[in-house]
Design an enzyme around this catalytic site. Sequence first.
Site: not given
Ligand code: NAD
Ligand code: GLY
Length: 391
Positions: A139, A161, A203, A245, A255, A259, A263, A266, A270, A283
Amino acid sequence: MKIKAKACGEFAPVYPVIVPVVTVPLAERSYPIFIGDGLLSSLGRRCAALKLGSRCAVITDRNVAPLYAKKAMASLVAAGFNPSLITGPAGETSKSVTMVESCYDQLAKHRLERSSFIVALGGGVVGDLAGFVAATYLRGVAFVQVPTTLLSQVDSSVGGKVGVNLKAGKNLVGAFYQPRLVLCDLGTLKTLPKREFRAGLAEVIKYGIIYDAALFARLEKDLPKLLAGHQASLASVVARCCEIKAEVVCQDETETGLRAILNFGHTIGHAIENTCGYGKYLHGEAISIGQVAAAKLSAEVVGLSDKEVDRITQLFVRAGLPIQIKLSATQRQKLMAAMLLDKKVSAGMVKFVLAKKIGLVEPGHKINPKLIEDVLRVESPIRASIVNRKS
Ligand code: NAD
Ligand code: GLY
């Protein structure tokens, strides 16, 4: 909200390293974001300050583990913790319920307790997955974000998030669950593939469009420095993005209103990720296309000037990001259907964030699906002259 600079002598015996600290002010759930080169070695010491139990787990992926897991684990051990390492496959497909279950099993094997904590070491995929595991295991156990991609440092590690994907759509299962601290080691970006770095810029550019015209202008000027990995430029841009942010999240954590501006681009982004198959477009690439489409919609609906649509389009092009997607009629229909599954849909209408000008956006615009289809057409007459001239 101002960035506080803190002198910290631990990495440099001769001169102090300045570590910018941005605070996310959420009363008793407030937390700091530390930004700087070489911060990973301070992970254990900073976790110790949180006064948690000694047992913890580092969740990472197979690309990040060989690069940074040893350093992270050593820092935790040196600070008196007993960490276990959970390594999953890299990429968007790991944001799955199956991976969540696999993490639960490994946490149980390592006997994590309520006082234990989870460290997310990796990009947004690892952060979203590990955060969701932390939010739900026993939990809820504490978690710490150590983002290693540009995208995760400026966006996904901040704001709480967390979640995973379903076949039906992105991030359809999740929670709002804040980390206890965020450690952005800019040094980790040196090993990031160029394509991933560019995806993170999508972003970064978003923050300029939605909130800060001065940041947008700075990006237009400093883009070559950022692409070359210039540390000082990176540090100040990452800090400014985190500050924006934090400013948005602290006003609307879950949100209900403001907030939603985060998006921008997005909803289409998405849907592109979902219909093309997770992983085909990163992404950041999908939301680059989404933001250019949202800029064109903004010109049609709220009067964003052609000049500003042009500036937005150009910045994405210069960052090496895609600005349009070629779709068959069937694919376009699929994409429109995927959009209706977006979390932002209400009463069957897709709601869009639109830009009145660079630095100022409005959420909640209901858009006629026909117009969305039109701006997504590569041969679309809507603002096509701008895109075609420059791309
Ligand atoms: P990711 O986590 O897939 O990383 C991208 C690639 O880079 C992967 O292959 C990873 O293994 C590699 N990698 C990571 N760090 C590295 C480093 N320092 N050196 C070498 N390789 C490295 O992708 P991302 O772009 O970081 O994140 C995308 C995800 O984030 C999506 O799922 C998206 O929906 C999510 N997201 C979430 C929020 C939120 O608010 N929670 C906001 C924006 C995006
Ligand atoms: N990336 C969108 C949010 O954090 O609200």
